[in-house]
Design a protein around this motif. Structure first.
Motif, mmCIF file in Angstrom:
data_model
loop_
_atom_site.group_PDB
_atom_site.id
_atom_site.type_symbol
_atom_site.label_atom_id
_atom_site.label_comp_id
_atom_site.label_asym_id
_atom_site.label_seq_id
_atom_site.Cartn_x
_atom_site.Cartn_y
_atom_site.Cartn_z
ATOM 1 N N UNK A 97 85.450 49.449 9.614
ATOM 2 C CA UNK A 97 84.452 50.365 9.042
ATOM 3 C C UNK A 97 83.210 49.589 8.609
ATOM 4 N N UNK A 98 83.429 48.431 7.982
ATOM 5 C CA UNK A 98 82.305 47.591 7.565
ATOM 6 C C UNK A 98 81.512 47.130 8.784
ATOM 7 N N UNK A 99 82.229 46.756 9.844
ATOM 8 C CA UNK A 99 81.553 46.347 11.080
ATOM 9 C C UNK A 99 80.764 47.502 11.673
ATOM 10 N N UNK A 100 81.334 48.697 11.605
ATOM 11 C CA UNK A 100 80.643 49.889 12.105
ATOM 12 C C UNK A 100 79.361 50.128 11.322
ATOM 13 N N UNK A 101 79.423 49.940 9.999
ATOM 14 C CA UNK A 101 78.219 50.097 9.176
ATOM 15 C C UNK A 101 77.156 49.068 9.540
ATOM 16 N N UNK A 102 77.585 47.848 9.787
ATOM 17 C CA UNK A 102 76.636 46.798 10.185
ATOM 18 C C UNK A 102 75.958 47.166 11.502
ATOM 19 N N UNK A 103 76.730 47.694 12.434
ATOM 20 C CA UNK A 103 76.161 48.108 13.721
ATOM 21 C C UNK A 103 75.141 49.229 13.539
ATOM 22 N N UNK A 104 75.469 50.182 12.654
ATOM 23 C CA UNK A 104 74.551 51.290 12.391
ATOM 24 C C UNK A 104 73.286 50.802 11.692
ATOM 25 N N UNK A 105 73.441 49.815 10.820
ATOM 26 C CA UNK A 105 72.281 49.264 10.112
ATOM 27 C C UNK A 105 71.267 48.696 11.101
#
Length: 655
Positions: A97-105
């Protein structure tokens, strides 16, 4: 001699194996497993591309697998991955989930760098919403009074109408309360929503459910071990009411002589302590009528269809302190659903809770009602208000209740707010960059393999005596609908209109009204079977009993859950277990009550049902014996997940 013999056998195994295995000189099972081996042995581990297989680095070889297999398999991963300060727990779901947020950022930063005319309408909205969510300075400048002024004005109007309720036969108070819920996404006392009719899954109806509490569930109001949390909760209500009223609150810092830790205490005027105690007493009375979490997961207990007139009559009572204990549900639903025709009946999930609400609300003074509504508003909107509200909200709900040490960075919170408002728009950006249809094809192969394993298991299970039960089970299994990656139909956000002049709080309010309108549109209407209940960037999966469908969002189709180029053993040990878990939910203690069409129909013979429940009881009793943080597990509450976990592993291993 023995070593030479062993070496000779391994060489022969390599020659006999159709697939050249880089481990088979030290792995005597190479020939037996063929192309389906897991690349784990130390000799070849360095040759495996990172993310394509298992890693010995995650294992703890100081622990005997017969003593604690979990720590043997995961011990070093646990040691090397302490829970970060901003999270209550840490696992592969959360890390992805954290990685997904980084990708979205990264994607949102790219939008910010583009010219406005180069962005689509949805991209402009996403960029504008995220920018406003990040802008703490402007949120501080706007302040709380201006940010929530329209909501407070609505509350004052509701309270005025409540005072005149006995003189009003037209339901003006109830209609105003309904409009309030629809406009601001607030659900004082109870909540409404839309979902398929349990007994006619092709049609969706209005659902009325228990609500109105500020603590997680009713048990927090009654369990002996939660007394300290209740005390902290009442103090928190008082603090937020004081801040809402513009009070400057003093903070006292006390240092503990034993360990030098500091404890900060907010000093709150007695007036607000008294108001908070009365609000808490109202919630405590509501909680008396609520179902427990265990009761609330039973689809039979929560299926109570009735006409609106029947609901109003069922909740009517005698006068309490000179006030009629009644609630005009038709007027409330008129305001909450824009006067929509809701059909012949609605479903009341928690009848006693709704009856209790009517009695409790009718007995309140106008002052208590106003403070209760204001508390519900500030609790719901606190994250979008100036820093003092954010900090106190975090202190209670995240630190005191969940044990989270630090608040997440603003950008992560802003990302979560943006996902809540424009999740599908972000999902389209995410999938365009990070999802490969090759993954979908390979994942479907795994799904079908696990389905075949389930079919074999259903055909051979000995305790299922009736052919009719077995045929119905096989029919349900064969009708599982599989969704992978992202929806065929994205949410249309054209009616969600925001602009740069809006405060961030106003943007949130508009997003809530937009979501509520979509929910209302589904009431008394054909069920939308194309709808997704998770966004593609969500690292999770779900089974929906009323739709008999299993859904795997794009973000779960990545290492370590899935890699299209990894060994089958690796993928089945991870994604295969998730697939088996969700399929098993179709036959867990509640999922088994729905048929292949998603209708709540009893397709079990009495004998087979008893045999099934006797096996559930074994797992419930076993779970009841476990303690977590010095509290016994509630086996009946967790039985659905326990059954799915066990089934998921067994089916994936078999596949």
């Amino acid at each position: 001699m023995s070593e030479e013999k062993s070496s000779s056998n391994n060489t022969n195994a390599q020659e006999d194996c159709d697939v050249a295995c880089p481990c088979c000189k030290t792995n005597p099972w190479g020939a037996a497993t063929g192309a389906f081996f897991a690349k784990l042995c130390a000799t070849c581990e360095d040759t495996v591309e990172e993310g394509k297989g298992l890693s010995r680095d995650n294992m703890d070889f100081t622990v005997a697998p017969s003593d604690n297999f979990f720590h043997y398999a995961n011990g070093n991963w646990i040691k090397n991955n302490p829970i970060p300060a901003g999270y209550p727990a840490w696992n592969t779901f959360v890390s992805l989930h954290v990685q997904s947020q980084e990708n979205l950022k990264v994607l949102l930063q790219e939008l910010e760098e583009k010219k406005n005319e180069d962005l689509s309408q949805d991209e402009r909205k996403v960029a504008l919403f995220y920018k406003a969510a990040l802008d703490e300075a402007t949120i501080k400048t706007v302040g709380v009074t201006d940010a929530v002024q329209p909501i407070v004005a609505s509350i004052q109007r509701i309270v005025h109408l409540f005072n005149n309720k006995n003189n009003d036969e037209g339901g003006a108070f109830e209609e105003a309360l309904g409009v309030f819920s629809a406009t601001y996404g607030l659900n004082p006392f109870f909540a409404i929503g839309a979902s398929p009719d349990h007994k006619n899954s092709d049609h969706s109806i209005c659902q009325i459910s228990q609500g109105g509490l500020g603590l997680p569930d009713r048990d927090y109001y009654f369990d002996e071990d939660k007394e300290e949390k209740r005390t902290a909760y009442k103090k928190h209500i008082a603090t937020m009411l004081a801040l809402m009223n513009g009070e400057e609150l003093a903070v006292t810092t006390v240092t503990n002589d034993d360990d030098d830790t500091e404890t900060k205490t907010t000093e709150v005027p007695a007036q607000y302590i008294d108001e908070a105690n009365k609000v808490y007493a109202l919630e405590l009375a509501l909680a008396e009528g609520h179902m427990t979490k265990t009761e609330n997961r039973d689809p039979e207990k929560t299926y109570n269809t009735m006409s609106i007139e029947e609901l109003t009559e069922k909740c009517a009572s005698t006068e309490i302190e000179g006030k009629k204990s009644s609630f005009h549900f038709a007027s409330y639903l008129k305001g909450a659903t824009y006067n929509k025709d809701l059909g012949d009946f609605v479903n009341v999930c928690n009848v006693k809770a709704i009856q209790t609400f009517v009695q409790v609300a009718s007995s309140q003074s106008a002052d208590v009602l106003e403070n209760y509504l204001k508390w519900g508003m500030v609790r719901s909107y606190a994250s979008y208000l100036p820093k003092s509200f954010v900090d106190h909200d975090f202190e209670f709900y995240s630190k005191t209740l969940a044990g989270i040490a630090e608040i997440k960075p603003r950008w992560k919170r802003a990302m979560a707010f943006t996902e809540g408002a424009l999740g599908d728009s972000l999902g389209q950006l995410y999938c365009a960059r990070h999802f490969d249809n090759k993954s979908k094809e390979r994942a479907l192969q795994i799904v079908e393999s696990v389905r075949m394993a389930l079919e074999e298991r259903l055909k051979e299970v000995e305790w299922m005596k009736s052919s009719s039960t077995r045929e119905s089970a096989l029919q349900k299994m064969s009708k599982f609908r599989i969704k992978i990656g992202y929806p065929d139909k994205w949410i249309d956000y054209s009616s969600f209109v925001i602009n740069e002049d809006d405060t961030f709080c106003a943007m949130v309010q508009k997003s809530r009204a937009f979501a509520h309108k979509r929910d209302v549109d589904e009431m008394n209407a054909p069920t939308d079977r194309e709808k997704w209940f998770m966004t593609p960037q969500t690292v999770n999966a779900y089974y929906h009993p009323s739709l008999n469908e299993i859904v795997f969002p794009a973000a779960i189709l990545q290492h370590p859950f899935f890699d299209p180029d990894a060994d089958d053993a690796v993928n089945f040990g991870s994604l295969g277990c998730v697939v088996g878990h969700e399929m098993t939910h179709g036959f867990d203690d509640q999922g088994r009550k729905f048929n292949y069409e998603g209708n709540m129909v009893d397709w079990w013979t009495e004998e087979d049902a008893k045999e099934y429940e006797s096996r559930v009881d074994v797992q419930v009793k076993q779970a009841n014996e476990f303690k977590v943080y010095d509290q016994y597990v509630q086996g009946k509450l967790t039985s659905g997940e326990n059954i799915a976990d066990t089934g998921g592993i067994l089916l994936s291993y078999r596949a």
